[in-house]
Design a protein around this motif. Structure first.
Motif, PDB file in Angstrom:
ATOM      1  N   MET A  34       0.829  -1.207   0.000  1.00  0.00           N
ATOM      2  CA  MET A  34       0.000   0.000   0.000  1.00  0.00           C
ATOM      3  C   MET A  34       0.866   1.261   0.000  1.00  0.00           C
ATOM      4  O   MET A  34       1.860   1.344   0.707  1.00  0.00           O
ATOM      5  CB  MET A  34      -0.892   0.012   1.240  1.00  0.00           C
ATOM      6  N   ILE A  35       0.445   2.244  -0.799  1.00  0.00           N
ATOM      7  CA  ILE A  35       1.023   3.582  -0.812  1.00  0.00           C
ATOM      8  C   ILE A  35      -0.003   4.517  -0.188  1.00  0.00           C
ATOM      9  O   ILE A  35      -1.177   4.488  -0.549  1.00  0.00           O
ATOM     10  CB  ILE A  35       1.324   4.077  -2.234  1.00  0.00           C
ATOM     11  N   VAL A  36       0.467   5.372   0.715  1.00  0.00           N
ATOM     12  CA  VAL A  36      -0.391   6.367   1.357  1.00  0.00           C
ATOM     13  C   VAL A  36       0.140   7.746   0.998  1.00  0.00           C
ATOM     14  O   VAL A  36       1.334   8.011   1.178  1.00  0.00           O
ATOM     15  CB  VAL A  36      -0.406   6.194   2.894  1.00  0.00           C
ATOM     16  N   GLY A  42      -3.991  14.925   7.166  1.00  0.00           N
ATOM     17  CA  GLY A  42      -4.233  13.484   7.169  1.00  0.00           C
ATOM     18  C   GLY A  42      -4.090  12.849   5.803  1.00  0.00           C
ATOM     19  O   GLY A  42      -3.534  13.428   4.875  1.00  0.00           O
ATOM     20  N   VAL A  43      -4.604  11.639   5.697  1.00  0.00           N
ATOM     21  CA  VAL A  43      -4.484  10.843   4.479  1.00  0.00           C
ATOM     22  C   VAL A  43      -5.351  11.434   3.370  1.00  0.00           C
ATOM     23  O   VAL A  43      -6.539  11.693   3.570  1.00  0.00           O
ATOM     24  CB  VAL A  43      -4.895   9.380   4.757  1.00  0.00           C
ATOM     25  N   LEU A  44      -4.727  11.628   2.196  1.00  0.00           N
ATOM     26  CA  LEU A  44      -5.451  12.125   1.026  1.00  0.00           C
ATOM     27  C   LEU A  44      -5.927  10.981   0.135  1.00  0.00           C
ATOM     28  O   LEU A  44      -7.047  11.011  -0.357  1.00  0.00           O
ATOM     29  CB  LEU A  44      -4.559  13.064   0.210  1.00  0.00           C
ATOM     30  N   ARG A  45      -5.055  10.000  -0.101  1.00  0.00           N
ATOM     31  CA  ARG A  45      -5.390   8.860  -0.966  1.00  0.00           C
ATOM     32  C   ARG A  45      -4.531   7.670  -0.561  1.00  0.00           C
ATOM     33  O   ARG A  45      -3.430   7.838  -0.030  1.00  0.00           O
ATOM     34  CB  ARG A  45      -5.073   9.167  -2.431  1.00  0.00           C
ATOM     35  N   THR A  46      -5.013   6.487  -0.864  1.00  0.00           N
ATOM     36  CA  THR A  46      -4.223   5.267  -0.745  1.00  0.00           C
ATOM     37  C   THR A  46      -4.322   4.509  -2.059  1.00  0.00           C
ATOM     38  O   THR A  46      -5.318   4.625  -2.783  1.00  0.00           O
ATOM     39  CB  THR A  46      -4.695   4.366   0.413  1.00  0.00           C
ATOM     40  N   PHE A  47      -3.275   3.735  -2.357  1.00  0.00           N
ATOM     41  CA  PHE A  47      -3.217   2.973  -3.588  1.00  0.00           C
ATOM     42  C   PHE A  47      -2.625   1.589  -3.303  1.00  0.00           C
ATOM     43  O   PHE A  47      -1.612   1.489  -2.608  1.00  0.00           O
ATOM     44  CB  PHE A  47      -2.302   3.655  -4.615  1.00  0.00           C
ATOM     45  N   PRO A  48      -3.195   0.535  -3.870  1.00  0.00           N
ATOM     46  CA  PRO A  48      -2.538  -0.770  -3.815  1.00  0.00           C
ATOM     47  C   PRO A  48      -1.332  -0.747  -4.747  1.00  0.00           C
ATOM     48  O   PRO A  48      -1.273   0.064  -5.674  1.00  0.00           O
ATOM     49  CB  PRO A  48      -3.611  -1.729  -4.314  1.00  0.00           C
ATOM     50  N   MET A  49      -0.363  -1.615  -4.508  1.00  0.00           N
ATOM     51  CA  MET A  49       0.865  -1.573  -5.311  1.00  0.00           C
ATOM     52  C   MET A  49       1.520  -2.931  -5.395  1.00  0.00           C
ATOM     53  O   MET A  49       1.224  -3.834  -4.623  1.00  0.00           O
ATOM     54  CB  MET A  49       1.842  -0.582  -4.694  1.00  0.00           C
TER      55      MET A  49
END
Length: 158
Positions: A34-36, A42-49
């Protein structure tokens, strides 16, 4: 007909615009794939990787297939990447270079977050297919490329 072609060509543009809060830091969690993207609130977006083909451990040498761990910065972007778009990670740092040199080896380099996959690789068959980079989908790298500026810190955790 010409208007339709113009409209469709605009939809195909890989360069997106981002007008949201500034991304102040990226956090990469290798074990969670995961990329955060963090902002000041705070957290803007997360992405699987996906990762390098040898995902366990810190990158030490050229060709080891590992993805680095530690503190780096986003230091360049490649709009003409073989993997759709890519943003560079400042690996190797001074400690990485010193360690590899002490072993008589090269630390490697050219570590990126990029789209993909490379020709001939089906990421559904093998999630960790890169030579040490961090991979996301083409659509996701378009978003990351637009959101993240050069100089943004990136922390990569095991």
């Amino acid at each position: 007909m010409g208007a339709l072609a113009t409209f469709l060509s605009g939809c195909a543009n890989k360069f997106r615009t981002y007008r949201g809060p500034e991304v102040t830091r990226l956090r990469v969690y290798k074990s969670q794939r995961m990329i955060v993207l963090d902002g000041t609130e705070g957290v803007l977006r997360t992405f699987p990787m996906g990762l390098g083909f040898a995902p366990e451990g810190h990158k030490q040498f050229e060709g080891d297939g590992r993805t680095p761990e530690g503190s780096y910065v986003i230091d360049r972007r490649n709009p003409d990447s073989l993997f759709h778009l890519s943003i560079g990670i400042s690996y190797p740092n001074e400690a990485d270079i010193a360690f590899a040199k002490a072993q008589g080896r090269s630390p490697g380099g050219d570590i990126f977050i990029h789209g993909g996959p490379r020709p001939g690789v089906d990421p559904k068959d093998k999630r960790d297919w890169t030579a040490g980079c961090i991979s996301v989908t083409d659509r996701e790298i378009e978003d990351i490329y637009a959101m993240v500026s050069d100089g943004t810190p990136i922390e990569i955790y095991a």
